[in-house]
Design a protein around this motif. Structure first.
Motif, PDB file in Angstrom:
ATOM      1  N   ALA A  33     -12.213 -14.756 -20.182  1.00  0.00           N
ATOM      2  CA  ALA A  33     -10.510 -14.165 -19.724  1.00  0.00           C
ATOM      3  C   ALA A  33     -10.652 -12.703 -20.668  1.00  0.00           C
ATOM      4  O   ALA A  33      -9.413 -12.311 -19.810  1.00  0.00           O
ATOM      5  CB  ALA A  33      -9.890 -14.719 -20.875  1.00  0.00           C
ATOM      6  N   SER A  34     -11.006 -11.838 -21.696  1.00  0.00           N
ATOM      7  CA  SER A  34     -10.626 -10.711 -22.245  1.00  0.00           C
ATOM      8  C   SER A  34     -11.719  -9.671 -20.698  1.00  0.00           C
ATOM      9  O   SER A  34     -11.101  -8.372 -20.966  1.00  0.00           O
ATOM     10  CB  SER A  34     -10.957 -10.498 -23.172  1.00  0.00           C
ATOM     11  N   GLU A  35     -13.377 -10.274 -20.543  1.00  0.00           N
ATOM     12  CA  GLU A  35     -13.810  -8.964 -19.707  1.00  0.00           C
ATOM     13  C   GLU A  35     -13.664  -9.654 -18.294  1.00  0.00           C
ATOM     14  O   GLU A  35     -13.870  -8.256 -17.878  1.00  0.00           O
ATOM     15  CB  GLU A  35     -14.768  -9.725 -20.621  1.00  0.00           C
ATOM     16  N   VAL A  36     -13.107 -10.535 -17.703  1.00  0.00           N
ATOM     17  CA  VAL A  36     -12.697 -10.751 -16.723  1.00  0.00           C
ATOM     18  C   VAL A  36     -11.407 -10.555 -16.042  1.00  0.00           C
ATOM     19  O   VAL A  36     -10.451 -11.540 -16.419  1.00  0.00           O
ATOM     20  CB  VAL A  36     -13.243 -11.466 -15.844  1.00  0.00           C
ATOM     21  N   PRO A  37     -10.670  -9.306 -15.620  1.00  0.00           N
ATOM     22  CA  PRO A  37      -9.138  -8.863 -15.272  1.00  0.00           C
ATOM     23  C   PRO A  37      -9.184 -10.470 -13.939  1.00  0.00           C
ATOM     24  O   PRO A  37      -9.794 -10.342 -12.799  1.00  0.00           O
ATOM     25  CB  PRO A  37      -9.536  -7.486 -14.893  1.00  0.00           C
ATOM     26  N   GLY A  38      -8.477 -10.568 -13.960  1.00  0.00           N
ATOM     27  CA  GLY A  38      -7.637 -12.101 -13.895  1.00  0.00           C
ATOM     28  C   GLY A  38      -8.196 -13.430 -13.815  1.00  0.00           C
ATOM     29  O   GLY A  38      -7.617 -14.227 -13.044  1.00  0.00           O
ATOM     30  N   ALA A  39      -8.879 -12.863 -14.284  1.00  0.00           N
ATOM     31  CA  ALA A  39      -9.495 -14.735 -14.163  1.00  0.00           C
ATOM     32  C   ALA A  39      -8.617 -16.102 -15.028  1.00  0.00           C
ATOM     33  O   ALA A  39      -7.960 -15.331 -15.729  1.00  0.00           O
ATOM     34  CB  ALA A  39     -11.001 -15.077 -15.363  1.00  0.00           C
ATOM     35  N   GLN A  40      -8.703 -17.078 -14.238  1.00  0.00           N
ATOM     36  CA  GLN A  40      -8.284 -18.261 -14.531  1.00  0.00           C
ATOM     37  C   GLN A  40      -8.917 -18.840 -15.286  1.00  0.00           C
ATOM     38  O   GLN A  40     -10.119 -19.236 -14.593  1.00  0.00           O
ATOM     39  CB  GLN A  40      -7.385 -18.537 -13.325  1.00  0.00           C
ATOM     40  N   VAL A  41      -8.748 -19.258 -16.784  1.00  0.00           N
ATOM     41  CA  VAL A  41      -9.504 -19.754 -17.560  1.00  0.00           C
ATOM     42  C   VAL A  41      -8.939 -21.305 -18.131  1.00  0.00           C
ATOM     43  O   VAL A  41      -8.000 -21.391 -18.465  1.00  0.00           O
ATOM     44  CB  VAL A  41     -10.245 -19.169 -18.800  1.00  0.00           C
ATOM     45  N   TRP A  42      -9.826 -22.557 -17.575  1.00  0.00           N
ATOM     46  CA  TRP A  42      -9.200 -23.514 -18.858  1.00  0.00           C
ATOM     47  C   TRP A  42     -10.462 -24.187 -19.686  1.00  0.00           C
ATOM     48  O   TRP A  42     -11.466 -23.949 -19.138  1.00  0.00           O
ATOM     49  CB  TRP A  42      -9.179 -24.719 -17.810  1.00  0.00           C
ATOM     50  N   ALA A  43     -10.270 -24.607 -20.623  1.00  0.00           N
ATOM     51  CA  ALA A  43     -10.711 -24.809 -21.490  1.00  0.00           C
ATOM     52  C   ALA A  43     -10.946 -26.174 -22.516  1.00  0.00           C
ATOM     53  O   ALA A  43      -9.530 -26.334 -22.688  1.00  0.00           O
ATOM     54  CB  ALA A  43     -11.380 -23.628 -23.368  1.00  0.00           C
ATOM     55  N   VAL A  44     -11.998 -27.095 -22.546  1.00  0.00           N
ATOM     56  CA  VAL A  44     -11.428 -28.378 -23.082  1.00  0.00           C
ATOM     57  C   VAL A  44     -12.361 -28.658 -24.327  1.00  0.00           C
ATOM     58  O   VAL A  44     -13.072 -28.433 -24.740  1.00  0.00           O
ATOM     59  CB  VAL A  44     -12.354 -29.333 -21.800  1.00  0.00           C
ATOM     60  N   GLU A  45     -11.877 -29.208 -25.308  1.00  0.00           N
ATOM     61  CA  GLU A  45     -12.203 -29.413 -26.463  1.00  0.00           C
ATOM     62  C   GLU A  45     -11.223 -30.507 -27.092  1.00  0.00           C
ATOM     63  O   GLU A  45     -10.331 -30.532 -26.757  1.00  0.00           O
ATOM     64  CB  GLU A  45     -11.329 -28.812 -27.478  1.00  0.00           C
ATOM     65  N   LEU A  46     -12.161 -31.757 -27.876  1.00  0.00           N
ATOM     66  CA  LEU A  46     -12.296 -33.473 -27.832  1.00  0.00           C
ATOM     67  C   LEU A  46     -11.638 -32.958 -29.469  1.00  0.00           C
ATOM     68  O   LEU A  46     -10.356 -34.019 -29.493  1.00  0.00           O
ATOM     69  CB  LEU A  46     -13.475 -33.981 -27.955  1.00  0.00           C
ATOM     70  N   SER A  47     -12.160 -32.000 -30.327  1.00  0.00           N
ATOM     71  CA  SER A  47     -11.099 -32.559 -31.344  1.00  0.00           C
ATOM     72  C   SER A  47     -10.070 -31.726 -31.519  1.00  0.00           C
ATOM     73  O   SER A  47     -10.172 -30.433 -31.576  1.00  0.00           O
ATOM     74  CB  SER A  47     -12.035 -32.253 -33.078  1.00  0.00           C
TER      75      SER A  47
ATOM     76  N   GLY B  73      -9.019 -32.764 -25.036  1.00  0.00           N
ATOM     77  CA  GLY B  73     -10.324 -33.481 -24.298  1.00  0.00           C
ATOM     78  C   GLY B  73     -11.303 -33.963 -24.161  1.00  0.00           C
ATOM     79  O   GLY B  73     -11.742 -33.062 -24.776  1.00  0.00           O
ATOM     80  N   ASP B  74     -11.172 -34.948 -23.460  1.00  0.00           N
ATOM     81  CA  ASP B  74     -13.292 -35.099 -23.384  1.00  0.00           C
ATOM     82  C   ASP B  74     -13.382 -34.733 -22.279  1.00  0.00           C
ATOM     83  O   ASP B  74     -13.410 -35.184 -21.092  1.00  0.00           O
ATOM     84  CB  ASP B  74     -13.020 -37.183 -23.812  1.00  0.00           C
ATOM     85  N   ALA B  75     -14.457 -33.601 -22.302  1.00  0.00           N
ATOM     86  CA  ALA B  75     -14.831 -32.442 -21.857  1.00  0.00           C
ATOM     87  C   ALA B  75     -16.035 -33.229 -21.046  1.00  0.00           C
ATOM     88  O   ALA B  75     -16.443 -32.827 -19.145  1.00  0.00           O
ATOM     89  CB  ALA B  75     -15.846 -31.311 -21.909  1.00  0.00           C
ATOM     90  N   THR B  76     -17.071 -34.632 -20.869  1.00  0.00           N
ATOM     91  CA  THR B  76     -17.483 -35.804 -20.146  1.00  0.00           C
ATOM     92  C   THR B  76     -16.803 -36.861 -19.603  1.00  0.00           C
ATOM     93  O   THR B  76     -17.224 -37.112 -18.361  1.00  0.00           O
ATOM     94  CB  THR B  76     -18.308 -35.971 -20.707  1.00  0.00           C
ATOM     95  N   SER B  77     -15.533 -36.370 -19.472  1.00  0.00           N
ATOM     96  CA  SER B  77     -14.323 -36.899 -19.027  1.00  0.00           C
ATOM     97  C   SER B  77     -14.037 -37.234 -16.725  1.00  0.00           C
ATOM     98  O   SER B  77     -13.699 -36.136 -17.167  1.00  0.00           O
ATOM     99  CB  SER B  77     -12.833 -37.759 -19.066  1.00  0.00           C
ATOM    100  N   ARG B  78     -14.152 -37.720 -16.875  1.00  0.00           N
ATOM    101  CA  ARG B  78     -13.889 -37.674 -14.993  1.00  0.00           C
ATOM    102  C   ARG B  78     -12.747 -37.858 -14.999  1.00  0.00           C
ATOM    103  O   ARG B  78     -11.829 -36.682 -14.119  1.00  0.00           O
ATOM    104  CB  ARG B  78     -14.240 -38.690 -13.967  1.00  0.00           C
ATOM    105  N   GLY B  79     -11.549 -37.870 -15.728  1.00  0.00           N
ATOM    106  CA  GLY B  79     -10.114 -37.342 -15.777  1.00  0.00           C
ATOM    107  C   GLY B  79      -9.478 -35.725 -15.918  1.00  0.00           C
ATOM    108  O   GLY B  79      -8.685 -35.779 -15.883  1.00  0.00           O
ATOM    109  N   THR B  80     -10.881 -35.421 -16.946  1.00  0.00           N
ATOM    110  CA  THR B  80     -10.569 -34.386 -17.544  1.00  0.00           C
ATOM    111  C   THR B  80     -10.524 -33.187 -16.728  1.00  0.00           C
ATOM    112  O   THR B  80     -11.122 -33.085 -16.119  1.00  0.00           O
ATOM    113  CB  THR B  80     -11.100 -33.686 -19.202  1.00  0.00           C
ATOM    114  N   LEU B  81      -9.066 -32.477 -16.575  1.00  0.00           N
ATOM    115  CA  LEU B  81      -9.379 -31.752 -15.545  1.00  0.00           C
ATOM    116  C   LEU B  81      -8.875 -32.141 -14.187  1.00  0.00           C
ATOM    117  O   LEU B  81     -10.111 -31.159 -13.407  1.00  0.00           O
ATOM    118  CB  LEU B  81      -9.585 -30.445 -15.698  1.00  0.00           C
ATOM    119  N   ALA B  82      -8.700 -33.213 -13.737  1.00  0.00           N
ATOM    120  CA  ALA B  82      -9.306 -33.542 -12.470  1.00  0.00           C
ATOM    121  C   ALA B  82      -8.978 -32.582 -11.247  1.00  0.00           C
ATOM    122  O   ALA B  82      -9.253 -32.928 -10.470  1.00  0.00           O
ATOM    123  CB  ALA B  82      -9.026 -34.951 -12.514  1.00  0.00           C
ATOM    124  N   ALA B  83      -7.544 -32.479 -11.616  1.00  0.00           N
ATOM    125  CA  ALA B  83      -6.975 -31.943 -10.572  1.00  0.00           C
ATOM    126  C   ALA B  83      -7.594 -30.807 -10.151  1.00  0.00           C
ATOM    127  O   ALA B  83      -7.422 -30.089  -8.719  1.00  0.00           O
ATOM    128  CB  ALA B  83      -5.616 -31.496 -10.549  1.00  0.00           C
TER     129      ALA B  83
END
Length: 311
Positions: free
Chosen positions: A151-165, A195-205
């Motif tokens: 996100a810092s190095e690529v202007p305009g990049a849309q970043v989604w991050a997933v963390e379980l804990s 959320g769980d990064a391995t789950s099919r429901g995470t960021l499904a959209a």
């Protein structure tokens, strides 16, 4: 006869000045006796941190024979490091590419080899002419190192991050806030999902729409517990072990999730153990990727996978 290692000069009621070289020599001897791999390096960084100086100031002071007042807390910092608490936990931060990330108990400390993983993704994005606002997903975000770097190095990049804990995600949020203060655009373009990064429901959209997925998942084989106390006793087990004896269970599930997230022609980049390259490349092909290649780290050992989804 065994000669005891010198101790770090203690503070007295009246602040004392001590040759910097002596401070470093005593601290390094204490760390060396405790089995720390880089005692001189760590002693210099601890002194610089305690004194509010730069490491180069410590080097200069040693060269010029300067004396400094012993900084408050320096002896306690050396004692923590001698107990094999990670250096980054003691200082509270870790460098990663152009970022200075806050770290502490509950978060995995970003490693230099992960910078290569990010660079591989950035090089690919640069080669995609006409891709002005790429969609990027960071699976297993940890401190936020990968996603925040993108996100810092690529202007305009849309970043989604997933963390379980949730405990780890608190560190991700701290780092997002710190980076956003310097680069406000990152605050708008970076989204964290717990959320769980391995789950099919995470960021499904986002399925089928992402340009680049990057991941540094847990991959240490459960049959190979690390010997270093800094890793074994302090890195979160959730961020360390790959869920099976050979450590490939979670990486394989990440491969499957990445394939679903990516658009046709999109790229997946994932760090892995040096013994897992062939297996994970083969698994990527089975999962549907058109190409899957393992790349070496700074030491020439196979360290990360790139896989492209067919157009």
């Amino acid at each position: 006869m065994t000669v005891p290692a010198p101790t770090v000069p203690a503070m007295t009621v009246a602040a004392q000045t001590v040759p910097v070289a002596d401070l470093i020599r005593a601290a390094a001897a204490r760390l060396r006796e405790a089995g720390v791999d880089t005692p001189d390096h760590d002693a210099k960084l601890l002194l610089a941190h305690a004194a509010g100086r730069e490491p180069r100031d410590v080097d200069k002071a040693m060269l010029m024979g300067e004396t400094w007042t012993v900084p408050d807390g320096f002896d306690a910092m050396v004692a923590r490091r001698a107990s094999r608490e990670p250096l980054q936990y003691v200082t509270g931060h870790a460098p990663f590419r152009y970022l200075d990330l806050q770290v502490g108990p509950g978060v995995f400390i970003p490693r230099p080899e992960t910078e290569l993983v990010v660079q591989e993704g950035l090089d690919w994005l640069t080669a995609q002419h006409g891709l002005y606002s790429p969609r990027v997903v960071d699976l297993c975000a940890g401190s936020g190192a990968i996603g925040l770097a993108v996100a810092s190095e690529v202007p305009g990049a849309q970043v989604w991050a997933v963390e379980l804990s949730e405990r780890t995600a608190a560190w991700t949020k701290r780092n997002l806030e710190a980076v956003a203060r310097i680069n406000p655009q990152v605050g708008y373009n970076y989204q964290l999902e717990i959320g769980d990064a391995t789950s099919r429901g995470t960021l499904a959209a986002l399925d089928g729409t992402v340009d680049l997925v990057i991941s540094n998942p847990p991959y240490v084989p459960e049959s190979q517990i690390p010997e270093q106390p800094e890793v074994r006793d302090h890195d979160p087990a959730l961020a360390l072990y790959g869920g099976s004896a050979d450590g490939t269970l979670i990486p394989e599930r990440i491969i499957e999730r990445a394939f679903a997230l990516l658009r046709p022609g999109g790229l997946f980049v994932m760090e892995h153990d040096i013994m897992q390259g062939d297996r994970l490349a083969a698994y990527a092909h089975v999962a549907g990727f058109a190409t899957a290649v393992t790349h070496n780290d700074y030491t020439g050992r196979p360290r990360y996978l790139t896989a492209e989804k067919g157009a």
